[in-house]
Design a protein around this motif. Structure first.
Motif, PDB file in Angstrom:
ATOM      1  N   TYR A  21      70.330  10.861-100.798  1.00  0.00           N
ATOM      2  CA  TYR A  21      69.009  11.458-100.978  1.00  0.00           C
ATOM      3  C   TYR A  21      68.393  11.767 -99.615  1.00  0.00           C
ATOM      4  CZ  TYR A  21      64.395  12.128-103.157  1.00  0.00           C
ATOM      5  OH  TYR A  21      63.207  12.645-103.615  1.00  0.00           O
ATOM      6  N   GLU A  22      67.889  12.994 -99.451  1.00  0.00           N
ATOM      7  CA  GLU A  22      67.224  13.366 -98.207  1.00  0.00           C
ATOM      8  C   GLU A  22      65.750  13.000 -98.332  1.00  0.00           C
ATOM      9  OE1 GLU A  22      66.940  17.274 -95.289  1.00  0.00           O
ATOM     10  OE2 GLU A  22      68.689  16.978 -96.575  1.00  0.00           O
ATOM     11  N   ILE A  23      65.313  12.059 -97.544  1.00  0.00           N
ATOM     12  CA  ILE A  23      63.989  11.454 -97.683  1.00  0.00           C
ATOM     13  C   ILE A  23      62.971  12.190 -96.827  1.00  0.00           C
ATOM     14  CG2 ILE A  23      62.672   9.313 -97.469  1.00  0.00           C
ATOM     15  CD1 ILE A  23      65.404   7.823 -97.562  1.00  0.00           C
ATOM     16  N   ASP A  24      61.904  12.636 -97.449  1.00  0.00           N
ATOM     17  CA  ASP A  24      60.814  13.270 -96.725  1.00  0.00           C
ATOM     18  C   ASP A  24      60.020  12.188 -95.982  1.00  0.00           C
ATOM     19  OD1 ASP A  24      57.724  14.122 -96.770  1.00  0.00           O
ATOM     20  OD2 ASP A  24      58.961  15.927 -96.625  1.00  0.00           O
ATOM     21  N   VAL A  25      59.908  12.324 -94.674  1.00  0.00           N
ATOM     22  CA  VAL A  25      59.299  11.271 -93.859  1.00  0.00           C
ATOM     23  C   VAL A  25      57.816  11.122 -94.162  1.00  0.00           C
ATOM     24  CG1 VAL A  25      58.628  10.693 -91.497  1.00  0.00           C
ATOM     25  CG2 VAL A  25      60.981  11.323 -92.000  1.00  0.00           C
ATOM     26  N   ARG A  41      64.073  18.063 -88.040  1.00  0.00           N
ATOM     27  CA  ARG A  41      62.907  17.827 -87.190  1.00  0.00           C
ATOM     28  C   ARG A  41      61.931  18.990 -87.313  1.00  0.00           C
ATOM     29  NH1 ARG A  41      63.108  13.764 -83.311  1.00  0.00           N
ATOM     30  NH2 ARG A  41      65.137  12.708 -83.115  1.00  0.00           N
ATOM     31  N   ASP A  42      60.662  18.703 -87.054  1.00  0.00           N
ATOM     32  CA  ASP A  42      59.639  19.735 -87.056  1.00  0.00           C
ATOM     33  C   ASP A  42      59.888  20.686 -85.886  1.00  0.00           C
ATOM     34  OD1 ASP A  42      56.832  20.772 -86.083  1.00  0.00           O
ATOM     35  OD2 ASP A  42      56.585  20.218 -88.175  1.00  0.00           O
ATOM     36  N   VAL A  43      59.856  21.980 -86.169  1.00  0.00           N
ATOM     37  CA  VAL A  43      60.206  22.955 -85.131  1.00  0.00           C
ATOM     38  C   VAL A  43      59.187  22.981 -83.993  1.00  0.00           C
ATOM     39  CG1 VAL A  43      61.536  24.449 -86.644  1.00  0.00           C
ATOM     40  CG2 VAL A  43      59.061  24.769 -86.493  1.00  0.00           C
ATOM     41  N   ALA A  44      57.931  22.646 -84.286  1.00  0.00           N
ATOM     42  CA  ALA A  44      56.885  22.713 -83.264  1.00  0.00           C
ATOM     43  C   ALA A  44      56.748  21.413 -82.493  1.00  0.00           C
ATOM     44  CB  ALA A  44      55.547  23.085 -83.900  1.00  0.00           C
ATOM     45  N   THR A  45      56.684  20.294 -83.192  1.00  0.00           N
ATOM     46  CA  THR A  45      56.416  19.005 -82.548  1.00  0.00           C
ATOM     47  C   THR A  45      57.683  18.193 -82.291  1.00  0.00           C
ATOM     48  OG1 THR A  45      56.127  17.880 -84.682  1.00  0.00           O
ATOM     49  CG2 THR A  45      54.181  18.914 -83.710  1.00  0.00           C
ATOM     50  N   LEU A  46      58.801  18.609 -82.922  1.00  0.00           N
ATOM     51  CA  LEU A  46      60.085  17.904 -82.843  1.00  0.00           C
ATOM     52  C   LEU A  46      60.036  16.527 -83.488  1.00  0.00           C
ATOM     53  CD1 LEU A  46      61.291  18.835 -79.237  1.00  0.00           C
ATOM     54  CD2 LEU A  46      61.782  19.976 -81.400  1.00  0.00           C
ATOM     55  N   LYS A  47      58.969  16.244 -84.253  1.00  0.00           N
ATOM     56  CA  LYS A  47      58.913  14.998 -84.993  1.00  0.00           C
ATOM     57  C   LYS A  47      59.906  15.044 -86.157  1.00  0.00           C
ATOM     58  CE  LYS A  47      54.130  13.674 -83.999  1.00  0.00           C
ATOM     59  NZ  LYS A  47      52.818  13.311 -84.583  1.00  0.00           N
ATOM     60  N   VAL A  48      60.362  13.863 -86.572  1.00  0.00           N
ATOM     61  CA  VAL A  48      61.341  13.782 -87.652  1.00  0.00           C
ATOM     62  C   VAL A  48      60.689  14.171 -88.974  1.00  0.00           C
ATOM     63  CG1 VAL A  48      62.917  12.257 -88.894  1.00  0.00           C
ATOM     64  CG2 VAL A  48      62.604  11.978 -86.434  1.00  0.00           C
ATOM     65  N   LYS A  49      61.304  15.112 -89.704  1.00  0.00           N
ATOM     66  CA  LYS A  49      60.785  15.548 -91.000  1.00  0.00           C
ATOM     67  C   LYS A  49      61.521  14.891 -92.165  1.00  0.00           C
ATOM     68  CE  LYS A  49      59.561  19.649 -92.078  1.00  0.00           C
ATOM     69  NZ  LYS A  49      59.561  21.103 -92.344  1.00  0.00           N
ATOM     70  N   THR A  50      62.844  14.830 -92.080  1.00  0.00           N
ATOM     71  CA  THR A  50      63.625  14.214 -93.157  1.00  0.00           C
ATOM     72  C   THR A  50      64.692  13.306 -92.556  1.00  0.00           C
ATOM     73  OG1 THR A  50      65.218  16.043 -93.287  1.00  0.00           O
ATOM     74  CG2 THR A  50      63.264  16.165 -94.713  1.00  0.00           C
ATOM     75  N   ILE A  51      65.035  12.272 -93.325  1.00  0.00           N
ATOM     76  CA  ILE A  51      66.067  11.320 -92.902  1.00  0.00           C
ATOM     77  C   ILE A  51      67.023  11.069 -94.050  1.00  0.00           C
ATOM     78  CG2 ILE A  51      64.606  10.166 -91.199  1.00  0.00           C
ATOM     79  CD1 ILE A  51      64.214   7.923 -93.323  1.00  0.00           C
ATOM     80  N   GLN A  52      68.115  10.424 -93.741  1.00  0.00           N
ATOM     81  CA  GLN A  52      69.101  10.057 -94.752  1.00  0.00           C
ATOM     82  C   GLN A  52      69.784   8.774 -94.306  1.00  0.00           C
ATOM     83  OE1 GLN A  52      71.866  13.244 -95.518  1.00  0.00           O
ATOM     84  NE2 GLN A  52      71.865  12.877 -97.712  1.00  0.00           N
ATOM     85  N   MET A  53      70.369   8.066 -95.262  1.00  0.00           N
ATOM     86  CA  MET A  53      71.099   6.836 -94.935  1.00  0.00           C
ATOM     87  C   MET A  53      72.594   7.057 -95.100  1.00  0.00           C
ATOM     88  SD  MET A  53      68.911   3.670 -96.484  1.00  0.00           S
ATOM     89  CE  MET A  53      69.624   2.547 -95.286  1.00  0.00           C
TER      90      MET A  53
END
Length: 600
Positions: free
Chosen positions: A77-81, A129-141
């Motif tokens: 599952y791709e988790i929305d941060v 990652r967010d294209v503007a801030t480079l913050k993580v948008k989605t993660i996975q295990m």
């Protein structure tokens, strides 16, 4: 230490993540090495998975529940941060007590720092990652790391997971605080009055379950004679089936609302349409402890939400983006003064009019418009970080002659993301209204304007835009004037995406324009015939993508001066355009210095 990892790359990476959190002294690393050896000697047949388990044992106490919470989510599952952080805060895993007034660090910031610690320890994988801030948008295990997470969660009785291994055999669930549903089962199996969170990741009421609940002979008859519209028996049976389904869905909702009165989290968010019955029962007002409620993608046959929603005074996250039909939302949201994230329906009934001025803690507001909401309420949302305006957007009592005489619209100095989306029947956006809105958004770094082919004659002058803007996406904007002379003056713009047709056939990037632009995408700019790039323009450009610009005759001469360009992607362009860029082509000299040229 690597030999204990049995050549498993994940184990090596995770072990490196443990080392990265320690001081680089030889003593610290020696202690970890000794601990790994002793840990693996505890029993026989130890393998690399035990190195992964060691990464959990080295977690500080405040990170352990954050990691265990990931066991809620299904495999792959791709988790929305953003959603994960909202759940952490709602459950109290990240405490609101850590917040300070007057713009101090908020709980969401603390939660994000926790997430990044897990990333640095290589216990979760970054997917987007967010294209503007480079913050993580989605993660996975990783599957192996998820197995460790499930094992530890089971040991601590952290969550009860309903999946294929037990969904068909469940008879009763008692003494659990959290339930995560990966496979459909009848909710009446839960007999725990102390349940705190309930998350659905499967169909709330799938077709297969409906079929099984009917007499087999009835279902077979309907399937066999479904084309016989004249057959009264088909109509009678079909009507009976629909009524039965509605009653079953109604019973599920009411059971939850009347038996789980201590719920803090109810996440029914699914990624596709899901049948939800006739309407949302007013019994939802019983869940007075609820902090998180998501009804996204649900389809209720009755398009009015109950006014008892106003009883949910503790809500921090409310997602009402229900499926397809127009929804009437009663004017009760103003009572939820603890709200931090509000997602309104994409389309509301015309009689919906919401007062939101009391929501001073709001951080996220999605699908705001001036027809169903009051524009003046935005000035009170002094902590707002993300705003999505879904048209119409009009300013009443607007001074057309002098913009400075109009009162400010946005009251938050923390707003970093602004999206303006129009539907197909909305009026054109007044550029002066847009200019006044943008003039108050001094901190935004992301801007999306999607006008759905509605004419917007021009962009406001560049001084109305925030100097912090790093990302702009213009979609389906039919400008009568070339917007490039305005956009190229923005000092920190790194990414520009132009999607859809301009009203102009010529575009020009002048010398010293776009000083920090790194990525430019031109997608389906249908009327564009000629593109000029002066020498000295876009000195930092690294990626250029051109797709479906079928009238564009050739690449601009000025590209040969952009030595930083690393990748050129050409997609769905005329054959004649491609031939000019192939070996021996007349335009090849313009991009011969580019290491990667991709044709699709």
């Amino acid at each position: 230490m690597v030999k204990h990892c049995a050549g498993l790359p994940l184990a090596i990476v995770v072990l490196g993540g443990i080392l990265a959190t320690k001081n680089n002294s030889l003593n610290e690393w020696q202690k970890i090495s000794d601990n790994v050896k002793s840990y693996l000697k505890r029993g026989k047949d130890q393998g690399p998975e035990d190195v992964l388990a060691l990464s959990y044992d080295y977690l500080p106490l405040y990170l352990r529940p954050c990691f265990l919470y990931l066991s809620h989510f299904p495999e792959d599952y791709e988790i929305d941060v953003d959603r994960l952080i909202q759940l952490w805060v709602a459950e109290g895993i990240v405490s609101l007590k850590q917040e300070e007034r007057d713009g101090g660090e908020i709980a969401e910031d603390v939660a994000e720092s926790y997430l990044m610690e897990l990333v640095k320890r290589c216990m979760i994988q970054v997917r987007e990652r967010d294209v503007a801030t480079l913050k993580v948008k989605t993660i996975q295990m990783h599957d192996l790391m998820r197995d460790i997470c499930l094992s530890k969660a089971k040991q601590d009785n952290f969550v009860f997971i309903v999946d294929r291994s037990n969904a068909s055999s469940l008879s009763m669930i008692r003494k659990v605080r959290r339930v995560s549903v990966h496979e459909f089962f009848f909710i009446q199996c839960i007999k725990s009055p102390n349940i705190r969170s309930l998350l659905f990741f499967s169909d709330f009421f799938p077709k297969e379950a409906l079929e099984k609940s009917m007499l087999l002979e009835m279902w077979n008859y309907i399937e066999k004679h479904e084309d016989e519209v004249w057959n009264p028996l088909v109509w009678i049976l079909a009507t009976s089936v629909v009524c039965s389904d509605l009653l079953k869905a109604w019973g599920i909702w009411r059971y939850m609302f009347n038996n789980f009165k201590l719920l803090r989290v109810l996440n029914c968010e699914l990624r596709s349409y899901n049948f939800a019955g006739w309407k949302l029962p007013s019994d939802i007002g019983n869940l007075i402890h609820l902090r998180f409620l998501s009804l996204r993608s649900f389809d209720f046959q009755w398009s009015k939400l109950p006014s008892s929603l106003g009883n949910l005074r503790c809500l921090q996250t409310l997602d009402l983006r229900v499926e397809k039909r127009r929804i009437h939302v009663p004017n009760v949201i103003w009572r939820m003064e603890q709200l931090r994230h509000l997602y309104l329906p994409r389309r509301c009934k015309s009689r919906t009019k919401l007062k939101l001025g009391t929501l001073r803690k709001l951080l996220t507001l999605v699908n705001f418009n001036t027809k169903n909401c009051y524009l003046k309420d935005l000035i009170n949302m002094t902590n707002l970080r993300e705003l999505v305006i879904n048209s119409p957007f009009n300013i009443e009592n607007f001074n057309e002659k002098e913009l400075g005489k109009n009162p400010p619209i946005i009251g938050s100095k923390y707003l970093h993301s602004l999206s303006i989306v129009s539907n197909w029947i909305a009026r054109p956006i007044n550029p002066r209204h847009l200019a006044h809105l943008l003039s108050g958004c001094t901190s935004i770094c992301k801007l999306l304007i999607d006008t759905k082919m509605i004419e917007m004659s021009e962009l406001p002058e560049y001084h109305y835009f925030s100097s912090h803007l790093a990302y702009i996406h213009l979609k389906l904007c039919k400008f009568e004037k070339d917007p490039i002379p305005i956009l190229e003056k923005l000092p920190n713009l790194r990414i520009l995406e132009v999607e859809g047709s301009f009203g102009v056939n010529e575009m020009c990037c002048s010398t010293q324009g776009f000083p920090r632009l790194e990525s430019l995408r031109l997608l389906n700019v249908g009327k564009l015939e000629e593109w000029k790039v002066d020498e000295g323009a876009m000195p930092s450009l690294q990626r250029l993508e051109i797709a479906e610009c079928r009238k564009l005759k050739m690449l601009p001469e000025g590209l040969r001066f952009i030595t930083t360009l690393k990748e050129l992607k050409i997609e769905s362009m005329p054959k004649s355009f491609k031939v000019k860029l192939e070996e021996g082509g007349e335009d090849l000299y313009k991009v011969k210095h580019v290491p990667s040229i991709i044709f699709q």
